[in-house]
Design a protein around this motif. Structure first.
Motif, PDB file in Angstrom:
ATOM      1  N   ASP A  41       0.911  -1.308   0.028  1.00  0.00           N
ATOM      2  CA  ASP A  41      -0.045   0.064  -0.099  1.00  0.00           C
ATOM      3  C   ASP A  41       0.928   1.230   0.014  1.00  0.00           C
ATOM      4  O   ASP A  41       0.545   2.098  -0.783  1.00  0.00           O
ATOM      5  N   PHE A  42       1.829   1.172   0.924  1.00  0.00           N
ATOM      6  CA  PHE A  42       2.807   2.416   1.033  1.00  0.00           C
ATOM      7  C   PHE A  42       3.465   2.694  -0.450  1.00  0.00           C
ATOM      8  O   PHE A  42       3.408   3.785  -0.919  1.00  0.00           O
ATOM      9  N   VAL A  46       3.484   5.828  -3.392  1.00  0.00           N
ATOM     10  CA  VAL A  46       4.728   6.416  -3.861  1.00  0.00           C
ATOM     11  C   VAL A  46       4.833   6.381  -5.106  1.00  0.00           C
ATOM     12  O   VAL A  46       5.231   7.673  -5.609  1.00  0.00           O
ATOM     13  N   VAL A  47       4.511   5.271  -5.861  1.00  0.00           N
ATOM     14  CA  VAL A  47       4.782   5.318  -7.463  1.00  0.00           C
ATOM     15  C   VAL A  47       3.908   6.200  -8.215  1.00  0.00           C
ATOM     16  O   VAL A  47       3.963   6.941  -8.964  1.00  0.00           O
ATOM     17  N   ILE A  48       2.560   6.475  -7.484  1.00  0.00           N
ATOM     18  CA  ILE A  48       1.568   7.033  -8.084  1.00  0.00           C
ATOM     19  C   ILE A  48       1.842   8.426  -8.027  1.00  0.00           C
ATOM     20  O   ILE A  48       2.111   9.335  -8.771  1.00  0.00           O
ATOM     21  N   GLU A  76      -5.787   5.961   1.427  1.00  0.00           N
ATOM     22  CA  GLU A  76      -6.647   5.453   0.299  1.00  0.00           C
ATOM     23  C   GLU A  76      -6.255   5.950  -1.047  1.00  0.00           C
ATOM     24  O   GLU A  76      -6.189   7.220  -1.268  1.00  0.00           O
ATOM     25  N   ILE A  77      -6.041   5.064  -1.833  1.00  0.00           N
ATOM     26  CA  ILE A  77      -5.625   5.712  -3.370  1.00  0.00           C
ATOM     27  C   ILE A  77      -6.758   6.505  -3.982  1.00  0.00           C
ATOM     28  O   ILE A  77      -6.603   7.401  -4.642  1.00  0.00           O
ATOM     29  N   GLU A  78      -7.940   6.043  -3.559  1.00  0.00           N
ATOM     30  CA  GLU A  78      -9.193   6.921  -3.837  1.00  0.00           C
ATOM     31  C   GLU A  78      -9.062   8.327  -3.654  1.00  0.00           C
ATOM     32  O   GLU A  78      -9.852   9.053  -4.264  1.00  0.00           O
ATOM     33  N   ARG A  79      -8.184   8.606  -2.755  1.00  0.00           N
ATOM     34  CA  ARG A  79      -8.186  10.221  -2.229  1.00  0.00           C
ATOM     35  C   ARG A  79      -7.162  10.959  -3.048  1.00  0.00           C
ATOM     36  O   ARG A  79      -7.025  12.124  -2.875  1.00  0.00           O
ATOM     37  N   CYS A 105      -2.562   1.704 -14.406  1.00  0.00           N
ATOM     38  CA  CYS A 105      -1.124   1.220 -14.589  1.00  0.00           C
ATOM     39  C   CYS A 105      -0.353   0.624 -13.353  1.00  0.00           C
ATOM     40  O   CYS A 105       0.092  -0.514 -13.229  1.00  0.00           O
ATOM     41  N   VAL A 106      -0.477   1.330 -12.383  1.00  0.00           N
ATOM     42  CA  VAL A 106       0.288   1.114 -10.846  1.00  0.00           C
ATOM     43  C   VAL A 106      -0.489  -0.174 -10.400  1.00  0.00           C
ATOM     44  O   VAL A 106       0.145  -1.146  -9.834  1.00  0.00           O
ATOM     45  N   LYS A 107      -1.892  -0.272 -10.150  1.00  0.00           N
ATOM     46  CA  LYS A 107      -2.461  -1.375  -9.806  1.00  0.00           C
ATOM     47  C   LYS A 107      -2.319  -2.488 -10.545  1.00  0.00           C
ATOM     48  O   LYS A 107      -2.198  -3.760  -9.977  1.00  0.00           O
ATOM     49  N   LYS A 108      -2.083  -2.476 -12.072  1.00  0.00           N
ATOM     50  CA  LYS A 108      -1.804  -3.386 -12.882  1.00  0.00           C
ATOM     51  C   LYS A 108      -0.492  -4.163 -12.517  1.00  0.00           C
ATOM     52  O   LYS A 108      -0.186  -5.353 -12.386  1.00  0.00           O
ATOM     53  N   LEU A 109       0.547  -3.126 -12.311  1.00  0.00           N
ATOM     54  CA  LEU A 109       1.980  -3.495 -12.028  1.00  0.00           C
ATOM     55  C   LEU A 109       1.992  -4.413 -10.684  1.00  0.00           C
ATOM     56  O   LEU A 109       2.640  -5.507 -10.700  1.00  0.00           O
ATOM     57  N   PHE A 110       1.518  -3.733  -9.733  1.00  0.00           N
ATOM     58  CA  PHE A 110       1.512  -4.551  -8.238  1.00  0.00           C
ATOM     59  C   PHE A 110       0.768  -5.913  -8.444  1.00  0.00           C
ATOM     60  O   PHE A 110       0.857  -6.583  -7.419  1.00  0.00           O
TER      61      PHE A 110
END
Length: 244
Positions: A41-42, A46-48, A76-79, A105-110
């Protein structure tokens, strides 16, 4: 060229890591990590944020400190849309459109790669983000995301990811004052044996360190930093020879 290379070659890996730990961006991630216990999550956050760190309305160091404070309250990423609207408003509509793509893209990567995979080969992150975002593999935001992932990974796991030497340097406005030529940085990296992704720490973090921070560094490192700072200030005379 020879004077700069001579000083750069005096920096050990330990020196560079010590110096990076004084980077305000690194310190901001340390504070955020204390609030987010889950490494994935951390690192997603950071990447986003790294991929959205362009055309800022404040200095980069302040932007990352603001990011740390904002997501420490609720990670939360949604924020992110709220964060961008408040703290990264230049070209807002274009940035919000990019943000949605970046998050995807970041969600896909992880989802496709574990933190172990990315830790063993940081080039995976660069290649996958480049492909997903349709950007060059050495584009500024993509390689900057790799740098900030490197910071976050070391904070979370106490070690650097591998294959740092295969990643280009994120050329920002500060580094472009020395040279905007990517081949210049590649050659400097090869000759100094410092990975490109870490060169900017050696060249620019010292310029922004307060005297109180310098006092906390070992004497030998402070001496090296003063020498490198003097050389950076003489960049105009140094650049011509370095481009050869």
């Amino acid at each position: 060229m020879e004077n700069l290379l001579k000083v750069l070659k005096e920096f050990s890996k330990e020196d560079i890591e010590k110096l990076e730990s004084f980077d305000r961006q690194y310190k901001a991630l340390e504070k955020l990590h204390k609030e987010i216990k889950n490494p994935q999550d951390f690192l997603k956050l950071v990447v986003i944020n790294a991929l959205m760190s362009y055309q800022l309305q404040m200095k980069g160091e302040k932007y990352w400190e603001t990011f740390s404070e904002f997501f420490s309250e609720s990670p939360e990423i949604e924020r992110f849309e709220e964060f961008i609207k408040t703290n990264n408003k230049r070209f807002l509509n274009a940035k919000l459109k990019r943000l949605h793509k970046v998050i995807k893209c970041v969600k896909k990567l992880f989802s496709n790669y574990s933190l172990t995979d990315l830790g063993k080969d940081l080039t995976i992150l660069v290649k996958e983000l480049s492909k997903c975002l349709n950007q060059k593999i050495d584009s500024k935001t993509v390689v900057f995301a790799a740098k900030m992932f490197m910071y976050g990974y070391r904070i979370a796991f106490g070690k650097n990811p591998e294959k740092l030497e295969e990643i280009a340097i994120p050329i920002d406005s500060r580094l472009s004052k020395i040279s905007s030529d990517k081949n210049f940085w590649k050659k400097l990296s090869e000759k100094s044996r410092i990975p490109q992704i870490r060169l900017d720490a050696v060249l620019w973090i010292p310029m922004g360190l307060e005297e109180s921070s310098l006092k906390e560094l070992p004497e030998k490192l402070k001496f090296k930093l003063r020498r490198i700072t003097e050389l950076v200030k003489k960049k105009n005379s140094s650049c011509n020879s370095l481009r050869k």
